[in-house]
Scaffold this motif. Structure first.
Motif, short mmCIF file in Angstrom:
data_model
loop_
_atom_site.label_atom_id
_atom_site.label_comp_id
_atom_site.label_asym_id
_atom_site.label_seq_id
_atom_site.Cartn_x
_atom_site.Cartn_y
_atom_site.Cartn_z
N ILE A 5 -32.73 -23.05 -23.11
CA ILE A 5 -33.95 -22.30 -22.81
C ILE A 5 -33.63 -21.28 -21.72
CG2 ILE A 5 -36.33 -22.45 -22.01
CD1 ILE A 5 -36.38 -25.29 -23.24
N VAL A 6 -33.80 -20.01 -22.07
CA VAL A 6 -33.40 -18.90 -21.19
C VAL A 6 -34.54 -17.89 -21.05
CG1 VAL A 6 -30.94 -19.13 -21.78
CG2 VAL A 6 -32.39 -17.60 -23.12
N GLY A 7 -34.32 -16.85 -20.27
CA GLY A 7 -35.29 -15.77 -20.12
C GLY A 7 -35.40 -14.95 -21.39
N GLU A 8 -36.48 -14.19 -21.48
CA GLU A 8 -36.75 -13.42 -22.70
C GLU A 8 -35.61 -12.47 -23.08
OE1 GLU A 8 -40.57 -11.53 -22.94
OE2 GLU A 8 -41.57 -13.28 -22.11
N ASP A 9 -35.02 -11.81 -22.10
CA ASP A 9 -33.97 -10.84 -22.40
C ASP A 9 -32.65 -11.49 -22.80
OD1 ASP A 9 -35.50 -8.55 -21.89
OD2 ASP A 9 -35.25 -8.86 -19.74
N GLU A 10 -32.49 -12.76 -22.50
CA GLU A 10 -31.25 -13.46 -22.80
C GLU A 10 -31.29 -14.15 -24.16
OE1 GLU A 10 -29.85 -15.80 -19.23
OE2 GLU A 10 -31.92 -15.33 -18.66
N ALA A 11 -32.47 -14.28 -24.73
CA ALA A 11 -32.64 -15.04 -25.96
C ALA A 11 -31.80 -14.47 -27.10
CB ALA A 11 -34.11 -15.06 -26.37
N ASP A 12 -31.13 -15.37 -27.80
CA ASP A 12 -30.32 -15.02 -28.97
C ASP A 12 -30.20 -16.29 -29.80
OD1 ASP A 12 -28.51 -14.24 -30.89
OD2 ASP A 12 -26.95 -13.63 -29.48
N VAL A 13 -31.06 -16.42 -30.79
CA VAL A 13 -31.13 -17.65 -31.59
C VAL A 13 -29.79 -17.96 -32.23
CG1 VAL A 13 -32.24 -18.77 -33.55
CG2 VAL A 13 -33.60 -17.43 -31.96
N LYS A 14 -29.06 -16.93 -32.68
CA LYS A 14 -27.76 -17.16 -33.31
C LYS A 14 -26.77 -17.81 -32.35
CE LYS A 14 -28.31 -13.15 -36.26
NZ LYS A 14 -28.00 -11.74 -36.36
N ASP A 15 -26.97 -17.53 -31.05
CA ASP A 15 -26.11 -18.08 -30.00
C ASP A 15 -26.70 -19.36 -29.41
OD1 ASP A 15 -23.80 -18.01 -28.43
OD2 ASP A 15 -24.78 -16.87 -26.82
N GLY A 16 -27.80 -19.83 -29.97
CA GLY A 16 -28.41 -21.07 -29.51
C GLY A 16 -29.23 -20.92 -28.23
N LYS A 17 -29.70 -19.70 -27.97
CA LYS A 17 -30.50 -19.44 -26.77
C LYS A 17 -31.89 -18.98 -27.19
CE LYS A 17 -26.47 -18.22 -24.07
NZ LYS A 17 -25.76 -17.20 -23.31
N ILE A 18 -32.91 -19.72 -26.73
CA ILE A 18 -34.28 -19.35 -27.07
C ILE A 18 -35.06 -19.00 -25.80
CG2 ILE A 18 -34.37 -20.66 -29.23
CD1 ILE A 18 -35.92 -22.85 -27.71
N SER A 19 -35.99 -18.10 -25.97
CA SER A 19 -36.82 -17.64 -24.85
C SER A 19 -37.75 -18.75 -24.38
CB SER A 19 -37.66 -16.44 -25.28
OG SER A 19 -38.66 -16.16 -24.32
N VAL A 20 -37.92 -18.80 -23.07
CA VAL A 20 -38.83 -19.78 -22.47
C VAL A 20 -40.26 -19.58 -22.97
CG1 VAL A 20 -39.32 -18.40 -20.40
CG2 VAL A 20 -39.41 -20.90 -20.26
N THR A 21 -40.57 -18.39 -23.48
CA THR A 21 -41.91 -18.12 -23.99
C THR A 21 -42.06 -18.38 -25.50
OG1 THR A 21 -41.39 -15.79 -24.36
CG2 THR A 21 -42.34 -16.37 -22.21
N SER A 22 -40.97 -18.79 -26.15
CA SER A 22 -41.03 -19.05 -27.60
C SER A 22 -41.84 -20.32 -27.87
CB SER A 22 -39.62 -19.19 -28.17
OG SER A 22 -39.04 -20.41 -27.72
N PRO A 23 -42.40 -20.43 -29.07
CA PRO A 23 -43.18 -21.63 -29.40
C PRO A 23 -42.37 -22.93 -29.27
CG PRO A 23 -43.59 -19.91 -31.01
CD PRO A 23 -42.48 -19.42 -30.14
#
Length: 159
Positions: free
Chosen positions: A108-126
């Motif tokens: 769980i990362v910040g919005e600008d860091e999110a990259d689902v392919k890299d296994g990183k999702i935004s803290v604001t995602s559902p």
């Protein structure tokens, strides 16, 4: 009112590296390209000049964007936070889809860091919103366009 933007240590480092590259390499390069294009004469019909100016606008916009994010950003180093076993910003979560038994691993990362392919999702995602505060063994219900999906939190890591 200014909104504080959470980011990981890695996200902060990447933004600072990109900013340095834009200011030290890209900006001087496009300024040189504009100067060279001006030497070719009539600017109205000079495609090189217009392309370089467009590129300059993009670079300056990105620099301003990054500087704004860094100014509003709050770096959160999850390794400095006591491990409570709960899902929080910066943690890596292994979860199982209760319907398909599919294992998913997300950080769980910040919005600008999110990259689902890299296994990183935004803290604001559902998914992240459903996971925050959960512990190993807890169920998280995630509302998706296809309906509600239930996940079981298998592991929470403070990496």
């Amino acid at each position: 009112m200014q909104q504080i933007v959470p980011m990981t240590v890695e996200g902060d480092r990447r933004l600072r590296e990109e900013l340095l590259q834009l200011k030290s390499e890209a900006r001087p390069s496009v300024i040189a390209a504009i100067a060279e294009a001006r030497e070719h004469g009539d600017l109205k019909e000079n495609a090189e000049y217009h392309a370089a100016r467009e590129q300059q606008g993009f670079i300056e916009g990105r620099i301003a964007d990054i500087e704004g994010k860094l100014a509003d950003g709050r770096v959160i180093d999850v390794t400095q936070i006591a491990n409570t076993g709960k899902v929080i910003f910066g943690t890596t979560v292994t979860m199982i889809n209760c319907d398909t038994d599919e294992e998913l691993v997300y950080t769980i990362v910040g919005e600008d860091e999110a990259d689902v392919k890299d296994g990183k999702i935004s803290v604001t995602s559902p998914i992240a919103r459903a996971l925050v505060g959960k512990e190993e063994g807890d169920a998280a219900m995630v509302t998706t366009p296809a309906g509600i999906v239930e996940y079981e939190v298998e592991k929470v890591e403070h990496i």
